[in-house]
Write an enzyme that holds these catalytic residues in place. Structure first.
Site, PDB file in Angstrom:
ATOM      1  N   ASP A 188      -8.357  -9.120   3.281  1.00 29.85           N
ATOM      2  CA  ASP A 188      -8.042  -8.110   4.283  1.00 29.85           C
ATOM      3  C   ASP A 188      -9.151  -8.049   5.335  1.00 29.85           C
ATOM      4  O   ASP A 188      -9.971  -7.131   5.310  1.00 29.85           O
ATOM      5  CB  ASP A 188      -7.899  -6.747   3.576  1.00 29.85           C
ATOM      6  N   GLU A 206       0.829  -1.202   0.000  1.00 34.02           N
ATOM      7  CA  GLU A 206       0.000   0.000   0.000  1.00 34.02           C
ATOM      8  C   GLU A 206       0.867   1.257   0.000  1.00 34.02           C
ATOM      9  O   GLU A 206       0.719   2.139   0.843  1.00 34.02           O
ATOM     10  CB  GLU A 206      -0.975  -0.026   1.181  1.00 34.02           C
ATOM     11  N   GLU A 228     -12.669  -3.110  11.706  1.00 37.12           N
ATOM     12  CA  GLU A 228     -12.592  -2.249  10.527  1.00 37.12           C
ATOM     13  C   GLU A 228     -13.720  -2.536   9.544  1.00 37.12           C
ATOM     14  O   GLU A 228     -14.420  -1.626   9.103  1.00 37.12           O
ATOM     15  CB  GLU A 228     -11.232  -2.434   9.845  1.00 37.12           C
TER      16      GLU A 228
HETATM   17  C1  GCU Z   1      -6.009  -2.385   5.531  1.00 41.86           C
HETATM   18  C2  GCU Z   1      -6.384  -1.131   6.251  1.00 41.86           C
HETATM   19  C3  GCU Z   1      -5.245  -0.159   6.295  1.00 41.86           C
HETATM   20  C4  GCU Z   1      -4.002  -0.843   6.846  1.00 41.86           C
HETATM   21  C5  GCU Z   1      -3.717  -2.098   6.061  1.00 41.86           C
HETATM   22  C6  GCU Z   1      -2.598  -2.934   6.646  1.00 41.86           C
HETATM   23  O1  GCU Z   1      -5.846  -2.147   4.169  1.00 41.86           O
HETATM   24  O2  GCU Z   1      -7.502  -0.557   5.636  1.00 41.86           O
HETATM   25  O3  GCU Z   1      -5.631   0.925   7.105  1.00 41.86           O
HETATM   26  O4  GCU Z   1      -2.922   0.011   6.805  1.00 41.86           O
HETATM   27  O5  GCU Z   1      -4.838  -2.920   6.049  1.00 41.86           O
HETATM   28  O6  GCU Z   1      -2.902  -3.961   7.233  1.00 41.86           O
HETATM   29  O7  GCU Z   1      -1.448  -2.581   6.517  1.00 41.86           O
END
Ligand code: GCU
Length: 607
Positions: free
Chosen positions: A313, A234, A341
């Site tokens: 996720d 990400e 979440e």
């Molecule tokens: C999910 C989540 C993010 C987090 C990511 C992770 O995508 O929405 O906020 O940073 O997981 O586990 O790194």
């Protein structure tokens, strides 16, 4: 703060400096004096052994073992009134970790319990008394590692290893007598900020920089558990930028930690988050396996690969990550998420242990070496936001100690320890908690699809919210069919599993309903095994989920929760009812409009 420790007297003013001293203190306060003799036995480590003696009981254990034994005895006595004549217990996993996603500005990523317990305004800001309460909570269920900052390491969190090191050392001092060791999330690209021209893990200067950093950190916090890293995930920096593998990246950090006994926890949450939705050749759930399987056997001994429990996720329902089954020569931690979440933001009720137990049914006992969970904690008066969400922290501790724990028994213990409810009400609350996940699942996304949430905040229904975007989480619903074919003939995801699981899920006629649309693409007219069509099953589940929520709210109202928890629980229950209605309407309408097929039972669907 109403917790499962409410029957224990406060630690305010109490003096103790080691787990053993704390064990003595807790026992002497909770049980008749002199009924317990504590015998240190370092060989037992975190484990403990209880036996009956003439004058009372003997508890043996390593330093932390005595503490875990003491809490187990005290809580058991309070919950059941009885103790066995003999018992021995030791944890299945040596690292039982909580990962906080707290930022130094005081916010908590995916936090639903208020602001950070540790940080505010760009600096460390913990309240010592609250930290002791937290240490006690964690120790009471055997949790022993606390990673205090977000895996997305934003400035100025890097300071934790630099200017804020003295603060980190003070925090470690607070947690040490609770047997809790700190861990810190680090930014892979930090050498760049320190003025180095590269963060390449094979560059000698970079390696020296990390070794120097580890030396300074361990001089301040000699028992730091280690570092946690989110890399190439990400948009976070990582070794790919330098053409290096994740084994090379992780091993470089592990080498810096090794002299001090630290572990390097490396997250396996790597996937293409810039996918074109028209690209059907890429299937996000395959990503972790594709990135890490080729590296099996290449990680250093003190690296732990931390793998999310499912291939996506933290959705309401996901199969076990195939990576957890496939890797044989790599130490792995399974990552769970207590923060709700995608599961209702600690507003909707969602008790997780039934889900965790399902995962463990498919996971051979020794495949993982550690268990981690993303924290659901915050600075609110109720440390888990929703008073009933504390059940997830408590049962996570029980699970990490012993994954064979009985789910209903653990939930019931929590109910009994937390609330002074009449026995019949304890039964009611236990069963409401145990069924809450299934209820939530029914009114949200159908049959293993997940992701029909509002983008970004992940709360509330939005069937196409993620459908045409870059995150790779598609259900591909059209007027005829829904779901993704992940069999060999489709994306091939199922090929990542051992043969038995391929057979279990590969045929839509025998695949468990709850995973059906995760593995298969099916027409709305598909006949389920109970004779209903797929579309009818979607409608029915959503209406049922709403009806069950109505009944849940009515049942909660009848329970004698004390103030102020009662108001908090009931106001959240009303919000959950609104949510369930909204989910039911929006999801059913979405499928009705697409398919044009009416509900056989003629209920109102807003077309
Ligand atoms: C999910 C989540 C993010 C987090 C990511 C992770 O995508 O929405 O906020 O940073 O997981 O586990 O790194």
């Amino acid at each position: 703060m109403n917790t499962w420790l409410r029957l224990l007297s406060s630690l305010d003013g109490a003096v103790f400096s080691s787990p053993e001293e704390l064990a003595r203190l807790e026992l002497s306060r909770a049980l008749p004096e002199d009924s317990f003799a504590l015998v240190p036995d370092p060989a037992l480590g975190d484990g403990w052994r209880l036996s009956r003696s003439e004058g009372g009981w003997i508890l043996r254990g390593g330093g932390t073992g005595l503490l875990y034994g003491a809490y187990s005895v005290i809580l058991r006595r309070l919950a059941d009134g009885e103790l066995p004549e003999e018992e021995a217990s030791s944890p299945r996993y040596s690292l039982r970790m909580i990962n906080c996603w707290d930022n130094m500005d005081g916010t908590v990523e995916r936090g639903y319990s208020g602001r950070s317990l540790f940080f505010e305004g760009g600096r460390c800001a913990w309240e010592p008394a609250r930290m002791r309460e937290l240490g006690r909570l964690l120790a009471s269920v055997g949790l022993n590692v606390l990673c205090i900052n977000n895996v997305n390491v934003h400035e100025p969190a890097q300071q934790l290893l630099e200017d804020s090191l003295p603060e980190l050392a003070r925090l470690a001092d607070v947690f040490r007598p609770f047997g809790v060791r700190l861990m810190v999330s680090v930014d892979f690209s930090r050498p760049l900020h320190a003025g180095l021209p590269t963060a390449d893990p094979l560059d000698p200067e970079v390696r020296a920089w990390w070794r120097g950093t580890a030396e300074k950190v361990y001089a301040a916090v000699p028992d730091l558990a280690g570092f946690l890293v989110k890399a190439d995930s990400e948009n976070r920096p990582g070794p790919y930028a330098y053409g290096r593998t994740h084994a090379e990246g992780a091993n470089m950090l592990a080498e810096a930690l090794a002299p001090f006994g630290g572990v390097l926890v490396w997250r396996a949450f790597v996937y293409n988050c810039h996918q074109d939705w028209r690209d059907t050749g890429t299937d996000r759930p395959k990503a972790a396996f594709e990135h890490y399987m080729p590296l099996d056997g290449q990680f250093a001994e003190n690296v732990i690969l931390q793998v999310k429990h499912g291939p996506f996720d933290f959705q309401v329902r996901e199969p076990l990550s195939p990576l957890l089954l496939a890797m044989r020569q790599t130490a792995m931690a399974m990552e769970l998420q207590l923060a709700q979440e995608y599961t209702g933001h600690q507003i909707d009720l969602y008790t997780m242990i039934p889900m965790w137990k399902e995962l463990f049914e498919e996971l051979p006992p020794n495949r993982i070496t550690a268990l981690a969970a993303v924290s659901n904690l915050g600075r609110d008066v109720c440390i888990t936001g929703h008073p009933l969400a504390a059940v997830n922290l408590y049962t996570f501790g029980r699970l990490a100690w012993d994954p064979a724990v009985d789910a209903a028994g653990a939930v019931r213990d929590w109910v009994r320890l937390t609330w002074a409810l009449p026995e019949a009400q304890e039964d009611v609350l236990t069963s409401l908690l145990l069924s809450s996940r299934r209820t939530y699942e029914k009114y949200t996304a159908p049959l293993g699809i997940g992701w029909m949430v509002n983008p970004h905040d992940h709360y509330g229904p939005n069937p196409s919210g993620y459908e045409y975007d870059q995150w790779g989480t598609y259900h591909k619903a059209d007027r005829n069919a829904v779901g993704i074919d992940r069999t060999h003939a489709g994306t091939g995801y199922l090929d990542q599993y051992p043969e038995a699981l391929r057979r279990k899920y590969g045929d839509p006629a025998s695949c468990a309903d709850l995973y059906l649309l995760f593995y298969h693409r099916l027409p709305y007219t598909w006949r389920m095994r109970d004779g209903r069509t797929l579309i009818q099953r979607i409608y029915d589940d959503h209406f049922e989920g709403y009806e069950e929520t109505k009944a849940l709210v009515e049942s909660l109202k009848k329970l004698d929760f004390p103030a102020p928890d009662r108001e908090l629980i009931l106001s959240r229950a009303e919000m959950q009812l609104t949510d369930a209605r909204e989910w039911c309407d929006i999801i059913n309408t979405f499928f009705h409009r697409l398919s044009g097929i009416p509900d056989e039972r003629g209920r109102t669907i807003y077309p």
